[in-house]
Design a protein around this motif. Structure first.
Motif, PDB file in Angstrom:
ATOM      1  N   TYR A 341      24.942  55.668  -7.688  1.00 44.79           N
ATOM      2  CA  TYR A 341      26.093  55.115  -8.380  1.00 44.79           C
ATOM      3  C   TYR A 341      25.882  55.212  -9.893  1.00 44.79           C
ATOM      4  O   TYR A 341      24.763  54.990 -10.362  1.00 44.79           O
ATOM      5  CB  TYR A 341      26.279  53.652  -7.970  1.00 44.79           C
ATOM      6  CG  TYR A 341      27.467  52.972  -8.608  1.00 44.79           C
ATOM      7  CD1 TYR A 341      28.737  53.114  -8.056  1.00 44.79           C
ATOM      8  CD2 TYR A 341      27.314  52.209  -9.756  1.00 44.79           C
ATOM      9  CE1 TYR A 341      29.826  52.502  -8.650  1.00 44.79           C
ATOM     10  CE2 TYR A 341      28.401  51.603 -10.359  1.00 44.79           C
ATOM     11  CZ  TYR A 341      29.652  51.744  -9.797  1.00 44.79           C
ATOM     12  OH  TYR A 341      30.729  51.134 -10.382  1.00 44.79           O
ATOM     13  N   SER A 344      27.774  59.173  -7.381  1.00 48.66           N
ATOM     14  CA  SER A 344      28.127  59.384  -5.979  1.00 48.66           C
ATOM     15  C   SER A 344      27.893  58.086  -5.224  1.00 48.66           C
ATOM     16  O   SER A 344      27.099  57.242  -5.649  1.00 48.66           O
ATOM     17  CB  SER A 344      27.305  60.526  -5.364  1.00 48.66           C
ATOM     18  OG  SER A 344      25.924  60.172  -5.327  1.00 48.66           O
ATOM     19  N   ASP A 345      28.583  57.968  -4.110  1.00 45.93           N
ATOM     20  CA  ASP A 345      28.495  56.744  -3.318  1.00 45.93           C
ATOM     21  C   ASP A 345      27.450  56.939  -2.227  1.00 45.93           C
ATOM     22  O   ASP A 345      27.755  56.969  -1.037  1.00 45.93           O
ATOM     23  CB  ASP A 345      29.859  56.413  -2.708  1.00 45.93           C
ATOM     24  CG  ASP A 345      29.900  55.010  -2.136  1.00 45.93           C
ATOM     25  OD1 ASP A 345      29.048  54.190  -2.531  1.00 45.93           O
ATOM     26  OD2 ASP A 345      30.773  54.735  -1.295  1.00 45.93           O
ATOM     27  N   CYS A 346      26.199  57.080  -2.632  1.00 44.06           N
ATOM     28  CA  CYS A 346      25.118  57.242  -1.665  1.00 44.06           C
ATOM     29  C   CYS A 346      24.233  56.003  -1.691  1.00 44.06           C
ATOM     30  O   CYS A 346      24.326  55.164  -2.588  1.00 44.06           O
ATOM     31  CB  CYS A 346      24.293  58.495  -1.958  1.00 44.06           C
ATOM     32  SG  CYS A 346      23.336  58.429  -3.504  1.00 44.06           S
ATOM     33  N   THR A 347      23.383  55.888  -0.690  1.00 46.06           N
ATOM     34  CA  THR A 347      22.496  54.737  -0.571  1.00 46.06           C
ATOM     35  C   THR A 347      21.062  55.208  -0.413  1.00 46.06           C
ATOM     36  O   THR A 347      20.809  56.290   0.139  1.00 46.06           O
ATOM     37  CB  THR A 347      22.901  53.850   0.617  1.00 46.06           C
ATOM     38  OG1 THR A 347      22.018  52.740   0.715  1.00 46.06           O
ATOM     39  CG2 THR A 347      22.870  54.638   1.918  1.00 46.06           C
ATOM     40  N   VAL A 353      24.920  48.844   2.466  1.00 50.67           N
ATOM     41  CA  VAL A 353      25.992  49.258   3.368  1.00 50.67           C
ATOM     42  C   VAL A 353      26.471  48.029   4.142  1.00 50.67           C
ATOM     43  O   VAL A 353      25.660  47.280   4.690  1.00 50.67           O
ATOM     44  CB  VAL A 353      25.500  50.353   4.342  1.00 50.67           C
ATOM     45  CG1 VAL A 353      26.584  50.711   5.345  1.00 50.67           C
ATOM     46  CG2 VAL A 353      25.073  51.585   3.566  1.00 50.67           C
ATOM     47  N   ILE A 368      23.421  58.245   8.158  1.00 49.54           N
ATOM     48  CA  ILE A 368      24.857  58.036   8.285  1.00 49.54           C
ATOM     49  C   ILE A 368      25.287  58.081   9.746  1.00 49.54           C
ATOM     50  O   ILE A 368      26.253  57.421  10.151  1.00 49.54           O
ATOM     51  CB  ILE A 368      25.626  59.071   7.439  1.00 49.54           C
ATOM     52  CG1 ILE A 368      27.106  58.687   7.358  1.00 49.54           C
ATOM     53  CG2 ILE A 368      25.440  60.481   7.993  1.00 49.54           C
ATOM     54  CD1 ILE A 368      27.897  59.522   6.386  1.00 49.54           C
ATOM     55  N   CYS A 429      30.472  53.584   5.666  1.00 51.31           N
ATOM     56  CA  CYS A 429      29.141  54.193   5.706  1.00 51.31           C
ATOM     57  C   CYS A 429      28.930  55.125   4.509  1.00 51.31           C
ATOM     58  O   CYS A 429      29.885  55.658   3.940  1.00 51.31           O
ATOM     59  CB  CYS A 429      28.955  54.974   7.014  1.00 51.31           C
ATOM     60  SG  CYS A 429      28.991  53.918   8.491  1.00 51.31           S
ATOM     61  N   LYS A 430      27.680  55.300   4.153  1.00 51.63           N
ATOM     62  CA  LYS A 430      27.318  56.111   3.000  1.00 51.63           C
ATOM     63  C   LYS A 430      26.253  57.132   3.382  1.00 51.63           C
ATOM     64  O   LYS A 430      25.440  56.886   4.269  1.00 51.63           O
ATOM     65  CB  LYS A 430      26.781  55.240   1.859  1.00 51.63           C
ATOM     66  CG  LYS A 430      27.738  54.184   1.350  1.00 51.63           C
ATOM     67  CD  LYS A 430      27.092  53.351   0.257  1.00 51.63           C
ATOM     68  CE  LYS A 430      28.026  52.271  -0.255  1.00 51.63           C
ATOM     69  NZ  LYS A 430      27.383  51.462  -1.333  1.00 51.63           N
ATOM     70  N   GLU A 431      26.276  58.251   2.672  1.00 51.18           N
ATOM     71  CA  GLU A 431      25.222  59.243   2.818  1.00 51.18           C
ATOM     72  C   GLU A 431      23.939  58.731   2.155  1.00 51.18           C
ATOM     73  O   GLU A 431      23.973  57.892   1.256  1.00 51.18           O
ATOM     74  CB  GLU A 431      25.646  60.560   2.169  1.00 51.18           C
ATOM     75  CG  GLU A 431      26.709  61.333   2.927  1.00 51.18           C
ATOM     76  CD  GLU A 431      26.123  62.168   4.041  1.00 51.18           C
ATOM     77  OE1 GLU A 431      24.894  62.078   4.256  1.00 51.18           O
ATOM     78  OE2 GLU A 431      26.881  62.899   4.684  1.00 51.18           O
TER      79      GLU A 431
END
Length: 618
Positions: A341, A344-347, A353, A368, A429-431
């Motif tokens: 962030y 991108s909306d990744c974790t 999440v 994911i 959910c996030k990538e």
């Protein structure tokens, strides 16, 4: 001299404000600023003033327009992807192998006996429509059938389709009737299939799911393929291995699965060199003769390469290895590095999440796929009151089955076809920010050859069963070779397309190109804004004071006399009184007489006589 004048004016501003009008301040700014254009407005003639004013306004508008575009581009947080190739010793991937058939038919047959009889009778009616099921002995238990029947739809007449229940003897044709309306139930849905083979397989899986969901986990593990029966030979590089080097997990789709180099209890293995001689070699026995005929129509082994400590989702990412072949799998590694962030909306680990990860009970890392399945299972529990057999269960929830939850199939079908539900899970959910993908190059050959199959099957049968008889055949044997093709790995990483340095340089470039300005010009512009605010504050204070005085004058039109005015009036009145009493001539004081004491003077109103005056005095 100019410096002294400027310092005096600056000190005057700091102490008492600019002290100018807005017009004077604007003229002072245009005359002293380093920005091109404003100076020409005040120094040129009337016609050129108008031209330079228009040009300055136009270019200033262009600067602000370009600045808006640049700031919006920066706030969009775009990224650029770069590809780099490296060379290093890499960890060998985790390898999961399963049988395409989840259970041995010999073990699970008592549970599926009635279901098999029912599907066999249905297939007979489909292939031979004239036959009746009344002659079947013992009689069929149609309870499972009545809950989820298979029907035939004759669509020769598109406007009036004919619905035929396979186990109904008297068929009626009803115009516009649907399979659900023929059942007379509100909780009903139907799916159309172009082939009876697809319909029978889907129907059987749905019914078997209901039956197997009531079987305890340890019994399901016992009914599956055991590691010592399935893994006949193992070799990693030059080191021998066996089924004890594999970790067993139960997978709802494939039964017992076995993972090599999972990294849960031991350190992950490194590959010493690329090439087939330094990889993993396996010989598997899938025992195809013990397959469930209606549950799994594919024969072979299902395998997947994945990272250590990650759950294998073989249904989505696995591949099949065909029986009677030697399958060679060359592996290339791609490492993905995504920016977090706000780019991108990744974790990183799934902690941010909002979906409860049901696969955490396996102590595996976030993915994911785990999030999407956990999201679906959570919605299944909320909507249907039970969980689907193919996914892990939350605490305190039971699996769905026809006896305890008669309407679960309708609820499950509606939820699976719901676009809204899928979109909610996709948005939730996030990538993962860092991921490793294994690209595979697959080649196959018949194995063993006809010339060598006799002695190979004899040796493998003896090693497994201690029998001199051949208990293996080509339909159940599989050989796998898994290795790194090369040690070159690709890293696909993201970087910010726009940085704060880029933004500042772009803003300065536009400002300098259109207006010939710099950061100091912006400071000057900020200075005039502060001075304008200062003048505004001073004017507001002056206006408030004036307003207060005007209100006081309106309230008291005749202003009361001041103290000095009263003293002067009383003094004049006292002098007039002494002149009337002593005559028109005043005598000088005698020598030695003290001067009068003015401290005892008292001020009296003009309309009130003093204490020593005569009341008749006019």
């Amino acid at each position: 001299m100019n410096l002294k004048k400027y310092l005096v004016r600056a000190l005057h501003r700091l102490q008492k404000g600019p002290g100018y009008t807005y017009k004077e301040l604007l003229v002072w700014y245009c005359d002293n600023t380093n920005t091109h254009g404003p100076k020409r407005i005040i120094k040129e003639g009337p016609k050129k003033k108008l031209i330079w004013f228009f040009l300055t306004l136009l270019f200033a508008s262009l600067v602000f327009w370009q600045w808006g575009i640049l700031i919006n581009t920066y706030l969009s947080y775009n990224v650029t992807s770069s590809l780099s190739i490296g060379f290093k010793t890499m960890k060998f991937p985790a390898v999961t192998v399963c049988n395409a058939n989840p259970f041995k038919y010999s073990e699970v047959k008592p549970l599926l006996k009635e279901l098999d009889r029912l599907i066999e009778a249905a297939l007979e009616r489909i292939l031979q429509p004239g036959n009746s099921s009344d002659s079947v002995y013992p009689p069929l238990d149609l309870e499972l059938w009545n809950q989820m029947p298979l029907v035939l739809i004759d669509e020769h007449d598109k406007d009036n389709p004919i619905i035929l229940d396979i186990f109904e003897t008297n068929q009626t044709a009803m115009a516009g009737e649907t399979p659900c309306s023929s059942q007379g139930s509100d909780n009903c849905t139907y799916r159309n299939f172009s082939s009876a083979a697809q319909a029978v397989t889907e129907w059987y899986i749905l019914q078997a799911t209901s039956i197997l969901s009531k079987v305890p986990l340890h019994d399901r593990i016992r009914m599956g393929y055991q590691a010592e029966d399935m893994i006949l030979a193992c070799l990693y590089g030059a080191e021998p291995c066996n089924y004890k080097n594999f970790t067993q997990i139960y997978h709802p789709d494939h039964g017992n699965c076995y993972i090599f180099n999972w990294g849960m209890d031991e350190e992950a293995l490194n590959s010493s060199n690329p090439g087939a001689e330094f990889g993993l070699k396996l010989i598997l026995d899938i025992s195809q003769q013990d397959y469930i005929p209606y549950l799994s129509s594919a024969a072979g082994a299902r395998l997947m390469l994945h990272q250590q400590k990650s759950f294998p989702f073989l249904k989505d990412q696995g591949i099949y290895a065909m029986a009677g072949t030697e399958t060679s799998i060359g592996v290339l590694v791609d490492e993905l590095e995504r920016m977090g962030y706000p780019y991108s909306d990744c974790t990183v680990n799934g902690s941010d999440v909002p979906v409860r990860n049901l696969y955490s009970q396996y102590n595996t890392s976030y993915s994911i796929q785990a999030c999407l399945r956990s999201c679906f299972q959570n919605h299944m529990v909320e909507s249907c009151g039970c969980g689907h057999y193919m996914f892990p269960l939350p605490e305190g929830v039971n699996y769905c089955n026809n006896e305890d939850y008669p309407g679960w199939a309708y609820c499950y079908s509606s939820l699976r076809s719901s676009i809204k539900q899928r979109q909610i899970c996709i948005d939730s959910c996030k990538e993962t920010c860092n991921d490793t993908q294994y690209k595979m190059t697959i080649s196959m050959a018949d194995w063993p050859s006809e010339a060598s199959e006799d002695w190979i099957f004899h040796i493998l049968s003896y090693e497994r069963d201690m029998s001199t008889n051949v208990t293996l055949d080509r339909t159940g044997i599989i050989k796998l070779n898994i290795y790194f093709q090369e040690y070159n790995y690709r890293t696909i990483s993201e970087s910010a397309a726009t940085t704060i340095v880029w933004l500042l340089s772009s803003l300065g470039g536009q400002f300098g190109f259109w207006m010939g300005g710099s950061v100091l010009c912006l400071i000057e512009f900020g200075e005039i804004i502060i001075d304008s605010l200062w003048i505004t504050i001073i004017n507001l204070i002056s206006w408030c004071k004036g307003l207060k005085q005007r209100r006081a004058r309106a309230r008291y039109p005749d202003a009361p006399p001041t103290v000095s005015e009263l003293v002067e009036a009383h003094t004049n009145l006292g002098f007039q009184h002494e002149a009337g009493a002593a005559g028109a001539q005043a005598l000088p004081p005698e020598p030695g007489t003290p001067p009068p004491n003015y401290d005892s003077l008292r001020v009296q109103p003009l309309d009130t006589p003093g204490p020593d005056s005569d009341t008749d005095t006019e």
